[in-house]
Motif scaffolding. Structure first.
Motif, PDB file in Angstrom:
ATOM      1  N   ALA A  86       0.833  -1.194   0.000  1.00 53.98           N
ATOM      2  CA  ALA A  86       0.000   0.000   0.000  1.00 53.98           C
ATOM      3  C   ALA A  86       0.870   1.248   0.000  1.00 53.98           C
ATOM      4  O   ALA A  86       2.011   1.237   0.430  1.00 53.98           O
ATOM      5  CB  ALA A  86      -0.912  -0.015   1.224  1.00 53.98           C
ATOM      6  N   SER A  87       0.312   2.344  -0.509  1.00 53.66           N
ATOM      7  CA  SER A  87       1.050   3.600  -0.529  1.00 53.66           C
ATOM      8  C   SER A  87       1.064   4.211   0.863  1.00 53.66           C
ATOM      9  O   SER A  87       0.409   3.742   1.779  1.00 53.66           O
ATOM     10  CB  SER A  87       0.383   4.555  -1.518  1.00 53.66           C
ATOM     11  N   ARG A 136      -7.009   0.619  -1.035  1.00 56.26           N
ATOM     12  CA  ARG A 136      -8.039   1.547  -0.555  1.00 56.26           C
ATOM     13  C   ARG A 136      -8.579   2.436  -1.671  1.00 56.26           C
ATOM     14  O   ARG A 136      -9.672   2.997  -1.565  1.00 56.26           O
ATOM     15  CB  ARG A 136      -7.466   2.430   0.556  1.00 56.26           C
ATOM     16  N   ARG A 137      -7.817   2.570  -2.744  1.00 60.55           N
ATOM     17  CA  ARG A 137      -8.182   3.532  -3.783  1.00 60.55           C
ATOM     18  C   ARG A 137      -9.425   3.119  -4.553  1.00 60.55           C
ATOM     19  O   ARG A 137     -10.188   3.973  -5.004  1.00 60.55           O
ATOM     20  CB  ARG A 137      -6.997   3.710  -4.743  1.00 60.55           C
ATOM     21  N   ASP A 173      -2.732   0.974  -4.330  1.00 58.50           N
ATOM     22  CA  ASP A 173      -3.201   0.880  -2.951  1.00 58.50           C
ATOM     23  C   ASP A 173      -4.617   0.328  -2.981  1.00 58.50           C
ATOM     24  O   ASP A 173      -5.481   0.852  -3.692  1.00 58.50           O
ATOM     25  CB  ASP A 173      -3.195   2.268  -2.284  1.00 58.50           C
TER      26      ASP A 173
END
Length: 321
Positions: free
Chosen positions: A3-4, A42-43, A40
Protein backbone atom coordinates in the motif's frame (compact mmCIF):
# COMPACT_ATOMS: atom_id res chain seq x y z
CA UNK A 1 1.66 -4.74 -4.15
CA UNK A 2 2.36 -2.77 -0.94
CA UNK A 3 0.00 0.00 0.00
CA UNK A 4 1.05 3.60 -0.53
CA UNK A 5 1.91 5.99 2.31
CA UNK A 6 -0.99 8.31 1.47
CA UNK A 7 -3.45 9.23 4.15
CA UNK A 8 -7.12 8.36 3.70
CA UNK A 9 -7.88 12.02 3.15
CA UNK A 10 -5.32 12.25 0.34
CA UNK A 11 -6.73 9.15 -1.32
CA UNK A 12 -10.30 10.50 -1.13
CA UNK A 13 -9.18 13.81 -2.66
CA UNK A 14 -7.39 12.08 -5.53
CA UNK A 15 -10.40 9.82 -6.09
CA UNK A 16 -12.64 12.88 -6.40
CA UNK A 17 -10.42 14.25 -9.16
CA UNK A 18 -10.54 10.97 -11.07
CA UNK A 19 -14.31 10.72 -10.65
CA UNK A 20 -14.83 14.18 -12.15
CA UNK A 21 -12.89 13.48 -15.34
CA UNK A 22 -14.81 13.18 -18.59
CA UNK A 23 -15.62 9.68 -19.82
CA UNK A 24 -14.41 7.93 -21.84
CA UNK A 25 -10.92 8.59 -20.53
CA UNK A 26 -8.09 9.22 -22.92
CA UNK A 27 -5.62 6.38 -23.37
CA UNK A 28 -3.11 8.22 -21.19
CA UNK A 29 -5.60 8.92 -18.42
CA UNK A 30 -6.89 5.35 -18.55
CA UNK A 31 -3.39 3.98 -18.06
CA UNK A 32 -2.69 6.43 -15.24
CA UNK A 33 -5.97 5.51 -13.53
CA UNK A 34 -5.22 1.80 -13.68
CA UNK A 35 -1.76 2.39 -12.25
CA UNK A 36 -3.22 4.56 -9.49
CA UNK A 37 -5.82 1.94 -8.58
CA UNK A 38 -3.16 -0.77 -8.45
CA UNK A 39 -1.01 1.24 -6.04
CA UNK A 40 -3.20 0.88 -2.95
CA UNK A 41 -6.24 -1.36 -2.29
CA UNK A 42 -8.04 1.55 -0.56
CA UNK A 43 -8.18 3.53 -3.78
CA UNK A 44 -10.81 1.37 -5.48
CA UNK A 45 -13.35 1.92 -2.74
CA UNK A 46 -12.52 5.62 -2.62
CA UNK A 47 -13.14 5.98 -6.35
CA UNK A 48 -16.46 4.15 -6.11
CA UNK A 49 -17.58 6.45 -3.31
CA UNK A 50 -16.49 9.51 -5.27
CA UNK A 51 -18.39 8.34 -8.35
CA UNK A 52 -21.51 7.75 -6.27
CA UNK A 53 -21.27 11.30 -4.89
CA UNK A 54 -21.55 12.58 -8.46
CA UNK A 55 -24.53 10.37 -9.26
CA UNK A 56 -26.85 13.26 -10.03
CA UNK A 57 -24.77 14.11 -13.11
CA UNK A 58 -25.09 12.30 -16.41
CA UNK A 59 -21.32 12.20 -16.45
CA UNK A 60 -18.58 13.92 -14.49
CA UNK A 61 -16.73 17.00 -15.76
CA UNK A 62 -13.03 17.63 -15.20
CA UNK A 63 -12.76 20.41 -12.59
CA UNK A 64 -9.91 22.37 -11.06
CA UNK A 65 -9.01 22.25 -7.39
CA UNK A 66 -11.36 23.90 -4.96
CA UNK A 67 -14.53 23.56 -7.07
CA UNK A 68 -17.50 22.21 -5.12
CA UNK A 69 -20.79 20.80 -6.43
CA UNK A 70 -24.04 20.54 -4.56
CA UNK A 71 -27.12 18.56 -5.45
CA UNK A 72 -30.45 17.85 -3.84
CA UNK A 73 -31.14 14.82 -6.03
CA UNK A 74 -31.38 11.35 -4.43
CA UNK A 75 -28.18 9.43 -3.76
CA UNK A 76 -27.84 6.88 -6.58
CA UNK A 77 -24.96 4.94 -8.15
CA UNK A 78 -23.31 6.99 -10.86
CA UNK A 79 -24.10 6.14 -14.46
CA UNK A 80 -20.87 5.03 -16.06
CA UNK A 81 -19.86 4.27 -19.59
CA UNK A 82 -20.11 0.59 -20.49
CA UNK A 83 -16.34 0.13 -20.41
CA UNK A 84 -16.00 1.97 -17.10
CA UNK A 85 -18.90 0.18 -15.41
CA UNK A 86 -17.88 -0.39 -11.79
CA UNK A 87 -14.16 -0.34 -12.57
CA UNK A 88 -13.58 0.38 -8.89
CA UNK A 89 -15.79 -2.33 -7.44
CA UNK A 90 -12.95 -4.53 -6.22
CA UNK A 91 -13.78 -4.58 -2.51
CA UNK A 92 -13.46 -7.91 -0.75
CA UNK A 93 -16.60 -10.04 -0.74
CA UNK A 94 -18.44 -11.42 2.27
CA UNK A 95 -19.32 -14.83 0.83
CA UNK A 96 -20.09 -17.25 3.61
CA UNK A 97 -17.25 -19.44 4.89
CA UNK A 98 -14.76 -17.79 2.55
CA UNK A 99 -12.03 -18.08 5.18
CA UNK A 100 -10.31 -21.19 6.50
CA UNK A 101 -12.51 -24.04 7.59
CA UNK A 102 -11.93 -25.26 11.10
CA UNK A 103 -10.89 -28.79 10.22
CA UNK A 104 -8.69 -30.82 7.91
CA UNK A 105 -9.86 -32.92 5.00
CA UNK A 106 -7.89 -35.69 3.41
CA UNK A 107 -8.26 -38.69 5.64
CA UNK A 108 -9.55 -41.88 4.05
CA UNK A 109 -12.86 -41.21 2.24
CA UNK A 110 -13.32 -37.69 3.61
CA UNK A 111 -16.01 -35.58 1.93
CA UNK A 112 -16.54 -31.83 1.70
CA UNK A 113 -19.28 -29.82 -0.01
CA UNK A 114 -20.37 -26.21 -0.34
CA UNK A 115 -23.84 -24.72 -0.67
CA UNK A 116 -24.82 -22.07 -3.22
CA UNK A 117 -22.87 -18.91 -2.39
CA UNK A 118 -20.41 -20.71 -0.11
CA UNK A 119 -16.67 -20.87 -0.72
CA UNK A 120 -14.36 -22.87 1.53
CA UNK A 121 -10.60 -22.83 1.80
CA UNK A 122 -9.71 -26.10 3.47
CA UNK A 123 -6.31 -27.48 4.53
CA UNK A 124 -5.77 -31.13 3.66
CA UNK A 125 -4.02 -33.71 5.80
CA UNK A 126 -1.03 -33.97 3.42
CA UNK A 127 -0.29 -30.23 3.58
CA UNK A 128 -2.16 -29.40 0.39
CA UNK A 129 -4.99 -26.85 0.31
CA UNK A 130 -8.34 -27.22 -1.45
CA UNK A 131 -10.40 -24.12 -2.17
CA UNK A 132 -13.91 -25.23 -3.08
CA UNK A 133 -16.21 -23.02 -5.14
CA UNK A 134 -19.96 -22.52 -4.82
CA UNK A 135 -22.26 -25.57 -5.00
CA UNK A 136 -19.37 -28.02 -5.30
CA UNK A 137 -18.39 -31.32 -3.69
CA UNK A 138 -15.24 -33.40 -3.39
CA UNK A 139 -14.36 -36.79 -1.94
CA UNK A 140 -10.79 -37.43 -0.82
CA UNK A 141 -9.00 -40.77 -0.60
CA UNK A 142 -5.46 -40.61 0.80
CA UNK A 143 -3.23 -43.55 1.56
CA UNK A 144 0.49 -44.08 2.05
CA UNK A 145 0.91 -44.49 -1.71
CA UNK A 146 -1.55 -42.13 -3.37
CA UNK A 147 -3.70 -39.02 -3.01
CA UNK A 148 -6.94 -39.02 -5.00
CA UNK A 149 -9.64 -36.34 -5.04
CA UNK A 150 -12.94 -37.02 -6.79
CA UNK A 151 -14.56 -33.76 -7.90
CA UNK A 152 -18.15 -34.91 -7.64
CA UNK A 153 -19.57 -31.62 -8.90
CA UNK A 154 -18.62 -27.98 -9.35
CA UNK A 155 -15.13 -26.53 -9.15
CA UNK A 156 -12.10 -26.52 -6.86
CA UNK A 157 -8.60 -25.07 -6.84
CA UNK A 158 -5.76 -27.10 -5.35
CA UNK A 159 -2.39 -26.02 -3.98
CA UNK A 160 -0.59 -29.34 -3.92
CA UNK A 161 2.09 -30.23 -1.38
CA UNK A 162 5.09 -31.80 -3.10
CA UNK A 163 5.42 -35.56 -2.61
CA UNK A 164 6.63 -37.56 -5.62
CA UNK A 165 6.02 -40.85 -3.84
CA UNK A 166 2.29 -40.09 -3.45
CA UNK A 167 0.81 -38.86 -6.76
CA UNK A 168 -1.96 -36.27 -6.39
CA UNK A 169 -4.75 -37.01 -8.88
CA UNK A 170 -8.06 -35.21 -9.34
CA UNK A 171 -10.88 -37.16 -11.01
CA UNK A 172 -13.71 -35.28 -12.73
CA UNK A 173 -15.93 -37.63 -14.66
CA UNK A 174 -13.69 -39.32 -17.22
CA UNK A 175 -10.98 -36.68 -16.87
CA UNK A 176 -7.87 -37.17 -14.74
CA UNK A 177 -5.41 -34.48 -13.67
CA UNK A 178 -2.14 -35.35 -11.93
CA UNK A 179 0.28 -32.92 -10.29
CA UNK A 180 3.25 -32.71 -7.96
CA UNK A 181 3.93 -29.47 -6.11
CA UNK A 182 1.54 -27.57 -8.36
CA UNK A 183 -1.47 -25.25 -8.16
CA UNK A 184 -4.39 -25.73 -10.51
CA UNK A 185 -8.17 -25.67 -10.75
CA UNK A 186 -10.60 -28.26 -12.09
CA UNK A 187 -14.19 -27.49 -13.05
CA UNK A 188 -16.88 -29.88 -14.24
CA UNK A 189 -18.86 -28.43 -17.14
CA UNK A 190 -21.87 -29.75 -19.03
CA UNK A 191 -19.56 -30.22 -22.02
CA UNK A 192 -16.54 -31.70 -20.23
CA UNK A 193 -13.84 -30.79 -17.72
CA UNK A 194 -11.86 -27.55 -17.58
CA UNK A 195 -8.33 -27.47 -16.16
CA UNK A 196 -6.48 -24.23 -15.40
CA UNK A 197 -2.89 -24.22 -14.16
CA UNK A 198 -1.61 -21.38 -11.98
CA UNK A 199 1.73 -22.91 -10.89
CA UNK A 200 3.97 -25.70 -12.09
CA UNK A 201 2.96 -28.45 -14.53
CA UNK A 202 0.09 -30.95 -14.61
CA UNK A 203 -0.67 -34.03 -16.66
CA UNK A 204 -4.25 -34.43 -17.93
CA UNK A 205 -5.92 -37.33 -19.73
CA UNK A 206 -9.20 -39.16 -20.24
CA UNK A 207 -9.77 -42.47 -18.51
CA UNK A 208 -10.36 -45.28 -21.03
CA UNK A 209 -9.53 -42.85 -23.83
CA UNK A 210 -7.31 -43.64 -26.80
CA UNK A 211 -5.61 -40.24 -26.93
CA UNK A 212 -2.30 -39.54 -25.17
CA UNK A 213 -2.10 -37.39 -22.06
CA UNK A 214 -1.36 -33.70 -22.41
CA UNK A 215 0.99 -31.61 -20.28
CA UNK A 216 -0.11 -28.17 -19.12
CA UNK A 217 2.20 -25.52 -17.69
CA UNK A 218 1.47 -22.44 -15.59
CA UNK A 219 -0.86 -20.16 -17.54
CA UNK A 220 -2.29 -23.00 -19.63
CA UNK A 221 -5.97 -23.89 -19.74
CA UNK A 222 -7.66 -26.88 -21.38
CA UNK A 223 -11.11 -28.44 -21.76
CA UNK A 224 -11.38 -32.21 -22.13
CA UNK A 225 -14.68 -33.63 -23.41
CA UNK A 226 -15.97 -37.19 -22.89
CA UNK A 227 -15.75 -37.66 -26.68
CA UNK A 228 -11.99 -37.19 -26.52
CA UNK A 229 -11.85 -33.65 -27.92
CA UNK A 230 -9.28 -31.37 -26.26
CA UNK A 231 -9.00 -27.60 -26.61
CA UNK A 232 -6.13 -25.76 -24.98
CA UNK A 233 -4.77 -22.25 -24.74
CA UNK A 234 -2.10 -20.25 -22.94
CA UNK A 235 -3.98 -17.42 -21.22
CA UNK A 236 -2.54 -16.41 -17.82
CA UNK A 237 -4.70 -13.28 -17.48
CA UNK A 238 -7.85 -15.18 -18.42
CA UNK A 239 -7.05 -17.75 -15.73
CA UNK A 240 -6.49 -15.04 -13.13
CA UNK A 241 -9.86 -13.53 -14.01
CA UNK A 242 -11.62 -16.90 -14.04
CA UNK A 243 -10.29 -17.67 -10.56
CA UNK A 244 -11.44 -14.36 -9.06
CA UNK A 245 -14.08 -16.43 -7.23
CA UNK A 246 -11.38 -17.36 -4.69
CA UNK A 247 -11.57 -13.73 -3.52
CA UNK A 248 -15.37 -13.66 -3.63
CA UNK A 249 -15.43 -11.77 -6.92
CA UNK A 250 -16.70 -12.14 -10.47
CA UNK A 251 -14.32 -10.83 -13.13
CA UNK A 252 -15.90 -9.74 -16.41
CA UNK A 253 -13.58 -9.20 -19.35
CA UNK A 254 -15.99 -8.43 -22.14
CA UNK A 255 -18.61 -11.08 -21.37
CA UNK A 256 -22.23 -10.32 -22.19
CA UNK A 257 -24.64 -9.13 -19.53
CA UNK A 258 -26.52 -12.39 -20.02
CA UNK A 259 -23.39 -14.36 -19.19
CA UNK A 260 -22.74 -12.10 -16.19
CA UNK A 261 -26.26 -12.79 -14.90
CA UNK A 262 -25.70 -16.54 -15.27
CA UNK A 263 -22.46 -16.24 -13.31
CA UNK A 264 -24.21 -14.30 -10.53
CA UNK A 265 -26.89 -16.98 -10.40
CA UNK A 266 -24.21 -19.56 -9.59
CA UNK A 267 -23.44 -17.78 -6.32
CA UNK A 268 -26.80 -16.52 -5.08
CA UNK A 269 -30.27 -17.68 -4.13
CA UNK A 270 -31.54 -14.40 -5.58
CA UNK A 271 -31.53 -14.86 -9.36
CA UNK A 272 -31.08 -12.24 -12.10
CA UNK A 273 -33.21 -12.48 -15.25
CA UNK A 274 -32.39 -10.26 -18.24
CA UNK A 275 -35.66 -9.82 -20.10
CA UNK A 276 -34.43 -7.73 -23.02
CA UNK A 277 -32.29 -9.66 -25.58
CA UNK A 278 -30.48 -6.51 -26.69
CA UNK A 279 -29.57 -5.65 -23.13
CA UNK A 280 -28.44 -9.24 -22.49
CA UNK A 281 -25.96 -8.82 -25.34
CA UNK A 282 -24.25 -5.75 -23.88
CA UNK A 283 -20.63 -6.39 -22.86
CA UNK A 284 -19.04 -5.54 -19.52
CA UNK A 285 -15.61 -5.04 -18.02
CA UNK A 286 -14.75 -4.98 -14.33
CA UNK A 287 -14.67 -6.95 -11.09
CA UNK A 288 -17.79 -7.32 -8.98
CA UNK A 289 -18.64 -8.73 -5.58
CA UNK A 290 -20.18 -12.15 -6.19
CA UNK A 291 -22.55 -11.96 -3.21
CA UNK A 292 -24.31 -8.71 -4.17
CA UNK A 293 -26.77 -9.36 -7.03
CA UNK A 294 -28.92 -6.44 -5.88
CA UNK A 295 -26.08 -3.95 -6.04
CA UNK A 296 -24.93 -5.28 -9.41
CA UNK A 297 -28.47 -5.12 -10.82
CA UNK A 298 -29.01 -1.58 -9.55
CA UNK A 299 -25.77 -0.45 -11.16
CA UNK A 300 -26.77 -2.11 -14.44
CA UNK A 301 -30.16 -0.38 -14.34
CA UNK A 302 -28.49 3.02 -13.91
CA UNK A 303 -25.72 2.43 -16.45
CA UNK A 304 -28.00 1.14 -19.20
CA UNK A 305 -31.17 3.09 -18.37
CA UNK A 306 -32.93 -0.19 -17.69
CA UNK A 307 -36.05 -1.07 -15.75
CA UNK A 308 -35.61 -3.26 -12.67
CA UNK A 309 -38.23 -5.23 -10.71
CA UNK A 310 -37.83 -7.42 -7.62
CA UNK A 311 -40.27 -10.33 -7.33
CA UNK A 312 -39.61 -12.65 -4.40
CA UNK A 313 -36.03 -13.89 -4.97
CA UNK A 314 -35.84 -12.87 -8.62
CA UNK A 315 -34.54 -9.60 -10.09
CA UNK A 316 -35.96 -8.81 -13.54
CA UNK A 317 -34.01 -6.34 -15.68
CA UNK A 318 -35.33 -4.93 -18.97
CA UNK A 319 -34.81 -1.88 -21.16
CA UNK A 320 -36.96 1.16 -20.39
CA UNK A 321 -39.29 2.42 -23.10
Amino acid sequence: MPASSETSEQIEAAAAVWAMKDRPLSAGDDAQLRDWLAGDPRRRGALLRAQATLSSLDRAQALGAGVHRETKKPFLPVRLSRRDLLIASGAASGLSAAGLAGFFIGRRNDKAATAVGEIRRMPMSDGSIATINTDSAIQVDMTATHRVVDLVRGEAWFKVARNKKRPFVVMAGLARVQAVGTAFSVRRLDTGTEVQVTEGTVKAWLEDGDKPAIWLNAGDTAVLTPQGHVTRDHAPQAIEDALAWREGQIALTGQSLGAAAAEYNRYNQTKIVIQDPELAGEHLLGRFNADDPEGFSNAIAVAFDADIRHVDKTIYIGKKN
